[in-house]
Design an enzyme around this catalytic site. Sequence first.
Site, mmCIF file in Angstrom:
data_model
loop_
_atom_site.group_PDB
_atom_site.id
_atom_site.type_symbol
_atom_site.label_atom_id
_atom_site.label_comp_id
_atom_site.label_asym_id
_atom_site.label_seq_id
_atom_site.Cartn_x
_atom_site.Cartn_y
_atom_site.Cartn_z
ATOM 1 N N HIS A 85 26.314 -1.323 15.306
ATOM 2 C CA HIS A 85 26.478 0.097 15.607
ATOM 3 C C HIS A 85 26.656 0.267 17.107
ATOM 4 O O HIS A 85 26.143 -0.528 17.895
ATOM 5 C CB HIS A 85 25.256 0.887 15.115
ATOM 6 N N GLU A 133 34.090 3.938 14.345
ATOM 7 C CA GLU A 133 33.301 5.006 14.959
ATOM 8 C C GLU A 133 33.564 5.053 16.467
ATOM 9 O O GLU A 133 32.894 4.348 17.231
ATOM 10 C CB GLU A 133 31.803 4.771 14.751
#
Length: 215
Positions: A85, A133
């Site tokens: 992430h 993302e």
Amino acid sequence: MFVLVNLKAYPCDPIEVATAAADVSDDSGVRVAVAPQAAHIESVAETGVETWAQHVSPVEHGSHTGSTLAEAVADAGAVGTLLNHSENRLKLADIDGSLDAADRVDLETIVCANNPAQIGAAAALGPDAVAVEPPELIGTGTPVSKADPDIVTGAVDAAARVDGDVDVLCGAGISTGEDLVSASDLGATGVLLASGVAKADDPRAALEDLVEPLV
């Protein structure tokens, strides 16, 4: 469409969100999962919701103080894990090691990346899915599917060129059912979101609104 709610380290009630997610998933038939803090995995899994870890470390049993052992999160009830992430970036070799760790205990895996080029590199490592993302959009409420839809279609194409079996999810700024539909229209098979649910006054209502177009 797969909906994965990342609770990050937000000051929300993980059991409230997990219970809401389990109920909305049951009522709608949409696959909804929750990724809580590692310390909350067991209690979240006990609600019956599909439970994911936010990270597993590229280690085996041994002298690894502070690491998140894949076996530990699996024993606690997690069935999958996020990796890389944007708030917990890994070196390429460590992503590979974490994928090996997840594979030891049959955890499903999603590797996050910033852009289509990184998505291609991540897909080459053989995860179950990748998630695009752009970090500048995370938490903004502006979904990448609106801000720059070419990033999503580019990520889908990049993953397909490497391994057609790797699913592509869309993250960053996802908060509404319209965002979910847009992500699907661009070729994504799921979404990652966090603040849209974890910081909502009514997580259940937020999730119901999110999946409503799919029902």
